[in-house]
Design a protein around this motif. Structure first.
Motif, mmCIF file in Angstrom:
data_model
loop_
_atom_site.group_PDB
_atom_site.id
_atom_site.type_symbol
_atom_site.label_atom_id
_atom_site.label_comp_id
_atom_site.label_asym_id
_atom_site.label_seq_id
_atom_site.Cartn_x
_atom_site.Cartn_y
_atom_site.Cartn_z
ATOM 1 N N ASN A 36 3.318 -5.562 37.969
ATOM 2 C CA ASN A 36 2.750 -5.944 36.682
ATOM 3 C C ASN A 36 3.760 -6.764 35.892
ATOM 4 N N ASN A 38 5.028 -6.185 32.923
ATOM 5 C CA ASN A 38 6.083 -5.375 32.314
ATOM 6 C C ASN A 38 7.285 -5.248 33.235
ATOM 7 N N THR A 39 7.023 -4.937 34.503
ATOM 8 C CA THR A 39 8.103 -4.777 35.473
ATOM 9 C C THR A 39 8.838 -6.092 35.674
ATOM 10 N N MET A 42 11.157 -6.642 32.827
ATOM 11 C CA MET A 42 12.269 -5.708 32.964
ATOM 12 C C MET A 42 13.297 -6.221 33.969
ATOM 13 N N ILE A 80 10.827 -0.528 26.527
ATOM 14 C CA ILE A 80 9.501 -0.398 27.131
ATOM 15 C C ILE A 80 8.409 -0.650 26.090
ATOM 16 N N LYS A 81 8.567 -0.088 24.909
ATOM 17 C CA LYS A 81 7.579 -0.261 23.840
ATOM 18 C C LYS A 81 7.478 -1.731 23.434
ATOM 19 N N ILE A 83 8.323 -4.397 25.225
ATOM 20 C CA ILE A 83 7.760 -5.185 26.319
ATOM 21 C C ILE A 83 6.257 -4.947 26.442
ATOM 22 N N ASN A 84 5.812 -3.711 26.229
ATOM 23 C CA ASN A 84 4.370 -3.432 26.244
ATOM 24 C C ASN A 84 3.642 -4.275 25.203
ATOM 25 N N THR A 87 3.672 -7.998 26.375
ATOM 26 C CA THR A 87 2.750 -8.212 27.492
ATOM 27 C C THR A 87 1.304 -8.216 27.021
ATOM 28 N N LYS A 88 0.968 -7.283 26.129
ATOM 29 C CA LYS A 88 -0.388 -7.208 25.599
ATOM 30 C C LYS A 88 -0.752 -8.482 24.861
#
Length: 217
Positions: A36, A38-39, A42, A80-81, A83-84, A87-88
């Motif tokens: 995905n 997100n990865t 990262m 993570i938050k 990047i989420n 991405t959204k």
């Protein structure tokens, strides 16, 4: 030469899962595809963090340290938050076929950028990369890019500036930036020189210390 080789070899090993080097022999097993966006972001950020000449990392690059650093990196809740959220917004705002310009940073980490770029292409976005026009430090140039990106459109900045100044890039690149729907910008120097500019498209800055929210026109 040691800066260039050391950083390139480390990121190359991560991408290829080839741990024959004494510099960084590990078992990260990232593979050649990502599940995905997100990865992908990262991994790209992790590649940006590998700087042996910063913070005494020359003595820290080894199997255990790099593995532990990646594990901690992937568990960073704040990152993570953020990047989420990014991405959204990208998936909401961009349509199939939209143009993304990806401003690459250093030699070596482009092996990890390649994972994210491939994912974006597979999702139907048009991705073109931007590299330095002339050699400077360990920044990526056209010659450095041909191993992974020979089938892609490669733009160059027309100079060897550290960072990127819109007033000094070729008109044709400036025009392409205005045509793009998203610009992904890697590296602290490019962040520092472009963050105060009024960019012609939505921009996502990513560096060792900074992953910005998307900035609109």
């Amino acid at each position: 030469m040691s800066v260039f080789f050391f950083k390139q070899k480390t990121a190359y090993e991560i991408y290829q899962c080839d741990w024959s080097s004494d510099v960084c022999s590990s078992d990260l097993q990232l593979g050649t595809e990502i599940p995905n966006m997100n990865t992908g972001i990262m991994y790209s950020l992790f590649g940006n963090s590998i700087e042996f000449d910063v913070g005494g990392n020359y003595n820290e690059l080894n199997k255990i340290n790099e593995w532990n650093k990646l594990q901690l990196f992937m568990l960073d809740e704040l990152l993570i938050k953020k990047i989420n959220t990014i991405t959204k917004q990208i998936t909401q705002d961009l349509a199939h076929g939209d143009l993304i310009l990806y401003l690459l940073d250093n030699v070596g980490e482009h092996y990890l950028d390649h994972l994210l770029i491939n994912y974006l292409i597979q999702k139907g976005y048009e991705v073109e990369i931007v590299v330095k026009g002339k050699s400077v430090l360990n920044d990526l140039s056209i010659d450095d890019s041909l191993d992974l990106f020979q089938n892609m459109k490669i733009w160059n900045t027309g100079n060897s500036d550290v960072g990127l100044f819109l007033s000094r890039i070729p008109d044709i690149l400036s025009h392409r930036m205005r045509q793009s729907q998203l610009i992904i910008i890697k590296g602290m120097a490019q962040f520092e020189t472009l963050s105060s500019e009024r960019l012609p498209a939505t921009a996502l800055f990513r560096s060792e210390e900074h992953t910005s929210e998307l900035q609109s026109h």
